[in-house]
Design a protein around this motif. Structure first.
Motif, PDB file in Angstrom:
ATOM      1  N   ASN A  56       0.838  -1.207   0.000  1.00  0.00           N
ATOM      2  CA  ASN A  56       0.000   0.000   0.000  1.00  0.00           C
ATOM      3  C   ASN A  56       0.872   1.256   0.000  1.00  0.00           C
ATOM      4  OD1 ASN A  56      -2.373  -1.490   0.029  1.00  0.00           O
ATOM      5  ND2 ASN A  56      -2.589  -1.411   2.259  1.00  0.00           N
ATOM      6  N   SER A  57       1.964   1.220   0.747  1.00  0.00           N
ATOM      7  CA  SER A  57       2.871   2.367   0.785  1.00  0.00           C
ATOM      8  C   SER A  57       3.601   2.551  -0.541  1.00  0.00           C
ATOM      9  CB  SER A  57       3.886   2.203   1.920  1.00  0.00           C
ATOM     10  OG  SER A  57       3.278   2.392   3.174  1.00  0.00           O
ATOM     11  N   LEU A  58       3.875   1.458  -1.238  1.00  0.00           N
ATOM     12  CA  LEU A  58       4.506   1.567  -2.555  1.00  0.00           C
ATOM     13  C   LEU A  58       3.564   2.266  -3.540  1.00  0.00           C
ATOM     14  CD1 LEU A  58       6.353  -1.850  -3.037  1.00  0.00           C
ATOM     15  CD2 LEU A  58       7.259   0.336  -2.260  1.00  0.00           C
ATOM     16  N   SER A  59       2.269   2.015  -3.414  1.00  0.00           N
ATOM     17  CA  SER A  59       1.299   2.710  -4.270  1.00  0.00           C
ATOM     18  C   SER A  59       1.305   4.210  -3.983  1.00  0.00           C
ATOM     19  CB  SER A  59      -0.105   2.136  -4.054  1.00  0.00           C
ATOM     20  OG  SER A  59      -0.163   0.774  -4.433  1.00  0.00           O
ATOM     21  N   GLU A  60       1.406   4.575  -2.711  1.00  0.00           N
ATOM     22  CA  GLU A  60       1.464   5.988  -2.340  1.00  0.00           C
ATOM     23  C   GLU A  60       2.780   6.616  -2.801  1.00  0.00           C
ATOM     24  OE1 GLU A  60       0.899   5.765   1.832  1.00  0.00           O
ATOM     25  OE2 GLU A  60      -1.150   4.981   1.681  1.00  0.00           O
ATOM     26  N   LEU A  61       3.853   5.854  -2.719  1.00  0.00           N
ATOM     27  CA  LEU A  61       5.150   6.324  -3.205  1.00  0.00           C
ATOM     28  C   LEU A  61       5.088   6.626  -4.698  1.00  0.00           C
ATOM     29  CD1 LEU A  61       8.276   6.686  -2.729  1.00  0.00           C
ATOM     30  CD2 LEU A  61       8.494   4.262  -3.338  1.00  0.00           C
ATOM     31  N   GLN A  62       4.489   5.726  -5.460  1.00  0.00           N
ATOM     32  CA  GLN A  62       4.372   5.917  -6.898  1.00  0.00           C
ATOM     33  C   GLN A  62       3.526   7.144  -7.226  1.00  0.00           C
ATOM     34  OE1 GLN A  62       2.873   2.531  -8.987  1.00  0.00           O
ATOM     35  NE2 GLN A  62       2.579   3.628 -10.911  1.00  0.00           N
ATOM     36  N   ALA A  63       2.486   7.391  -6.445  1.00  0.00           N
ATOM     37  CA  ALA A  63       1.631   8.553  -6.697  1.00  0.00           C
ATOM     38  C   ALA A  63       2.396   9.851  -6.493  1.00  0.00           C
ATOM     39  CB  ALA A  63       0.411   8.509  -5.785  1.00  0.00           C
ATOM     40  N   ASP A  64       3.283   9.878  -5.504  1.00  0.00           N
ATOM     41  CA  ASP A  64       4.062  11.084  -5.232  1.00  0.00           C
ATOM     42  C   ASP A  64       5.267  11.225  -6.156  1.00  0.00           C
ATOM     43  OD1 ASP A  64       2.631  12.403  -3.243  1.00  0.00           O
ATOM     44  OD2 ASP A  64       3.484  11.170  -1.655  1.00  0.00           O
ATOM     45  N   PHE A  65       5.810  10.094  -6.616  1.00  0.00           N
ATOM     46  CA  PHE A  65       6.989  10.107  -7.485  1.00  0.00           C
ATOM     47  C   PHE A  65       6.726   9.225  -8.708  1.00  0.00           C
ATOM     48  CE2 PHE A  65       8.508  10.803  -3.151  1.00  0.00           C
ATOM     49  CZ  PHE A  65       9.244  11.981  -3.306  1.00  0.00           C
ATOM     50  N   PRO A  66       5.987   9.715  -9.688  1.00  0.00           N
ATOM     51  CA  PRO A  66       5.626   8.901 -10.852  1.00  0.00           C
ATOM     52  C   PRO A  66       6.831   8.362 -11.624  1.00  0.00           C
ATOM     53  CG  PRO A  66       4.298  10.901 -10.763  1.00  0.00           C
ATOM     54  CD  PRO A  66       5.352  11.051  -9.726  1.00  0.00           C
ATOM     55  N   ALA A  67       7.955   9.078 -11.577  1.00  0.00           N
ATOM     56  CA  ALA A  67       9.126   8.615 -12.325  1.00  0.00           C
ATOM     57  C   ALA A  67       9.655   7.284 -11.815  1.00  0.00           C
ATOM     58  CB  ALA A  67      10.244   9.667 -12.272  1.00  0.00           C
ATOM     59  N   LEU A  68       9.273   6.888 -10.599  1.00  0.00           N
ATOM     60  CA  LEU A  68       9.709   5.599 -10.072  1.00  0.00           C
ATOM     61  C   LEU A  68       9.043   4.438 -10.795  1.00  0.00           C
ATOM     62  CD1 LEU A  68       9.816   6.339  -6.234  1.00  0.00           C
ATOM     63  CD2 LEU A  68      11.721   6.289  -7.862  1.00  0.00           C
ATOM     64  N   SER A  69       7.950   4.711 -11.502  1.00  0.00           N
ATOM     65  CA  SER A  69       7.326   3.722 -12.378  1.00  0.00           C
ATOM     66  C   SER A  69       7.403   4.282 -13.794  1.00  0.00           C
ATOM     67  CB  SER A  69       5.874   3.469 -11.977  1.00  0.00           C
ATOM     68  OG  SER A  69       5.279   2.540 -12.874  1.00  0.00           O
ATOM     69  N   SER A  70       8.463   3.943 -14.494  1.00  0.00           N
ATOM     70  CA  SER A  70       8.732   4.582 -15.778  1.00  0.00           C
ATOM     71  C   SER A  70       9.642   3.697 -16.620  1.00  0.00           C
ATOM     72  CB  SER A  70       9.394   5.951 -15.545  1.00  0.00           C
ATOM     73  OG  SER A  70      10.619   5.784 -14.825  1.00  0.00           O
ATOM     74  N   GLY A  80      15.385  10.639 -20.672  1.00  0.00           N
ATOM     75  CA  GLY A  80      14.572  10.887 -19.497  1.00  0.00           C
ATOM     76  C   GLY A  80      13.684   9.706 -19.180  1.00  0.00           C
ATOM     77  N   TRP A  81      12.901   9.860 -18.111  1.00  0.00           N
ATOM     78  CA  TRP A  81      12.019   8.790 -17.649  1.00  0.00           C
ATOM     79  C   TRP A  81      10.588   9.085 -18.071  1.00  0.00           C
ATOM     80  CZ3 TRP A  81      14.697   4.796 -16.279  1.00  0.00           C
ATOM     81  CH2 TRP A  81      15.970   4.961 -15.737  1.00  0.00           C
ATOM     82  N   LYS A  82      10.022   8.184 -18.877  1.00  0.00           N
ATOM     83  CA  LYS A  82       8.645   8.306 -19.346  1.00  0.00           C
ATOM     84  C   LYS A  82       7.742   7.495 -18.409  1.00  0.00           C
ATOM     85  CE  LYS A  82       5.278   9.299 -22.258  1.00  0.00           C
ATOM     86  NZ  LYS A  82       4.168   8.739 -21.447  1.00  0.00           N
ATOM     87  N   THR A  83       6.826   8.195 -17.749  1.00  0.00           N
ATOM     88  CA  THR A  83       5.943   7.558 -16.784  1.00  0.00           C
ATOM     89  C   THR A  83       5.010   6.551 -17.458  1.00  0.00           C
ATOM     90  OG1 THR A  83       5.975   9.534 -15.411  1.00  0.00           O
ATOM     91  CG2 THR A  83       4.189   7.978 -15.025  1.00  0.00           C
ATOM     92  N   ILE A  84       4.826   5.405 -16.806  1.00  0.00           N
ATOM     93  CA  ILE A  84       3.874   4.387 -17.258  1.00  0.00           C
ATOM     94  C   ILE A  84       2.911   4.108 -16.102  1.00  0.00           C
ATOM     95  CG2 ILE A  84       5.502   3.360 -18.886  1.00  0.00           C
ATOM     96  CD1 ILE A  84       5.963   1.129 -16.858  1.00  0.00           C
ATOM     97  N   ASP A  85       1.879   3.344 -16.358  1.00  0.00           N
ATOM     98  CA  ASP A  85       0.846   3.097 -15.352  1.00  0.00           C
ATOM     99  C   ASP A  85       1.124   1.879 -14.482  1.00  0.00           C
ATOM    100  OD1 ASP A  85      -0.628   5.289 -16.201  1.00  0.00           O
ATOM    101  OD2 ASP A  85      -1.725   4.122 -17.695  1.00  0.00           O
ATOM    102  N   ASP A  86       2.150   1.103 -14.806  1.00  0.00           N
ATOM    103  CA  ASP A  86       2.414  -0.117 -14.042  1.00  0.00           C
ATOM    104  C   ASP A  86       2.826   0.214 -12.608  1.00  0.00           C
ATOM    105  OD1 ASP A  86       1.939  -1.379 -16.392  1.00  0.00           O
ATOM    106  OD2 ASP A  86       4.006  -1.969 -16.784  1.00  0.00           O
ATOM    107  N   PRO A  87       2.431  -0.609 -11.646  1.00  0.00           N
ATOM    108  CA  PRO A  87       2.868  -0.385 -10.258  1.00  0.00           C
ATOM    109  C   PRO A  87       4.361  -0.663 -10.108  1.00  0.00           C
ATOM    110  CG  PRO A  87       1.687  -2.465 -10.450  1.00  0.00           C
ATOM    111  CD  PRO A  87       1.533  -1.775 -11.780  1.00  0.00           C
ATOM    112  N   ILE A  88       4.948  -0.109  -9.068  1.00  0.00           N
ATOM    113  CA  ILE A  88       6.341  -0.434  -8.751  1.00  0.00           C
ATOM    114  C   ILE A  88       6.405  -1.926  -8.434  1.00  0.00           C
ATOM    115  CG2 ILE A  88       8.216  -0.047  -7.103  1.00  0.00           C
ATOM    116  CD1 ILE A  88       7.132   2.799  -6.725  1.00  0.00           C
TER     117      ILE A  88
END
Length: 443
Positions: A56-70, A80-88
């Protein structure tokens, strides 16, 4: 400015100049036949980990830092880092039944994760791996170095357990870009000239290497050494007496040079040259999380100086003082900006090779410093240890990573096989322990 606001409308986050350095090194590692600049930051955990709370915290992390899922993307000459919709990604490795050594299973699983990476444009730049044991588990954060540095990974862990997450998302900026914008054209040119003079000085002596390097796929191996709290206090006192307060990295580098010199290197030239990172971050600052925020400096000493312990530390201390006094700790920043417009192949050669064509650094080195977390627990499990891993270029095929946790100094020897033999690493470890403790009976 939130962590999300730095993203453009298309979800594209350009690499900062320091990220580009790591991307060029990533490509050099791949050209050497390996899987690129993969890194690992692992927590040793005691007790049960609440996996649901972590995810659940990883989902919140991704919401605040979209580049972490890219995914890495190139637009013209800009990466650069292109954001995608996949979860971390989160992967779980249950401990197999009837296994032999649980510690060996955990260690080998970590190495397998690092050794089996995929192309940087296809794989998630950050992944979490939970490796089970009996009462102890490993939580491995596996990432591509161009995404962020080890300090940034530590800040991600702080974010996950923090009750004040806005501290980590309040600002999102590149410290290197900020400094470049602050300088006038004249100041930038002066810094660039200092950087060229600095490299020219280093390149006058050819560097020793633990291996000439090889062609073909290598396998990352790691040997860990941990000191007792009493030994750690002794080492810190010796460092203070030898090089002064706040310069422990220079003490580690000098002892490492002595150990390498005593054990012997496969390629012996004029000197041992150790690159180390100058961290541009403010101490204990919670921002920025993303991006790499380091510049590169070098400690170098010829054999005649290394042979005398007292003379070596005077030499390294003077060398470091001159570097700071002349502003050379910032002098590579303009060249990082210029490097963004080079091809990755050319940039990688500039970073690695001396004028004579040899490898500039005799060994990779990092002093991660003392790690303190906001809490001793992570989602119900107690943090009881830290480990570090990194893939590297061949040569030098050998990295020595220092860090301190809970009052104990730890060393992680990362090396590539078959380039480097494990017996040689064990010899270096024994000799480095003697040097760090200034064991006169063994020196």
């Amino acid at each position: 400015m939130s962590g999300q606001s730095q993203q453009s409308d298309t979800g594209f986050r350009p690499l900062n100049p320091s990220d580009q350095v790591l991307l060029a090194i990533d490509q050099e590692i791949r050209r050497d036949g390996n899987h690129g600049s993969h890194c690992g930051f692992a927590l040793e955990l005691h007790g049960e980990l609440d996996i649901t709370a972590l995810q659940n915290s990883l989902s919140e992390l991704q919401a605040d830092f979209p580049a972490l899922s890219s995914r890495l993307e190139q637009r013209g000459k800009t990466f650069g880092w292109k954001t995608i919709d996949d979860p971390i990604p989160f992967h779980h490795y249950p401990c197999p039944e009837h296994t032999g050594s649980i510690a060996e299973f955990q260690h080998n699983t970590m190495l397998s994760i690092l050794n089996n990476g995929t192309t940087i444009d296809q794989s998630a730049p950050l992944q979490f791996h939970l490796i089970d044991g009996d009462s102890r588990r490993l939580l491995l954060l596996h990432w591509f170095h161009p995404l962020l540095d080890a300090r940034g990974v530590k800040l991600i862990l702080d974010y996950l357990v923090s009750g004040k997450r806005q501290r980590y998302t309040a600002k999102d900026f590149s410290l290197i870009d900020q400094r470049l914008k602050r300088w006038s054209l004249w100041e930038t040119l002066k810094m660039a000239w200092n950087g060229k003079q600095y490299n020219d000085h280093i390149d006058r002596l050819n560097s020793d290497l633990p291996t000439p390097g090889s062609i073909g796929k290598q396998q990352l191996q790691c040997i860990n050494q941990s000191f007792s709290t009493e030994q750690t206090v002794t080492i810190q006192q010796l460092a203070k007496q030898t090089v002064g307060m706040g310069y422990h990295s220079i003490y580690y580098i000098g002892c490492l040079m002595r150990a390498l010199h005593r054990v012997g290197m496969a390629v012996k030239n004029d000197a041992i040259c150790v690159p180390y990172a100058f961290n541009l971050r403010q101490p204990n600052a919670p921002v920025p999380v993303l991006g790499n925020h380091v510049s590169v400096l070098f400690s170098q000493a010829p054999h005649s100086v290394i042979e005398n312990r007292e003379q070596l530390f005077k030499h390294l201390s003077k060398q470091y003082a001159q570097t700071i006094r002349q502003g050379q700790d910032y002098s590579f920043i303009p060249w990082m900006w210029i490097g963004r417009w080079m091809s990755l192949e050319k940039y990688g050669k500039v970073l690695r090779q001396q004028r004579g064509g040899g490898e500039r650094g005799s060994v990779w080195f990092s002093d991660i410093g003392e790690l303190r977390f906001p809490s001793d627990t992570l989602f119900g499990a107690t943090i009881c240890g830290v480990r570090h891993l990194c893939i590297l270029t061949s040569p030098p095929s050998f990295a020595v990573l220092f860090g301190q946790f809970q009052g104990r100094l730890n060393i992680a020897y990362n090396f590539l096989q078959p380039d480097i033999d494990s017996d040689w690493v064990h010899s270096v470890n024994r000799t480095l322990q003697q040097e760090l403790l200034n064991d006169s009976n063994a020196l």
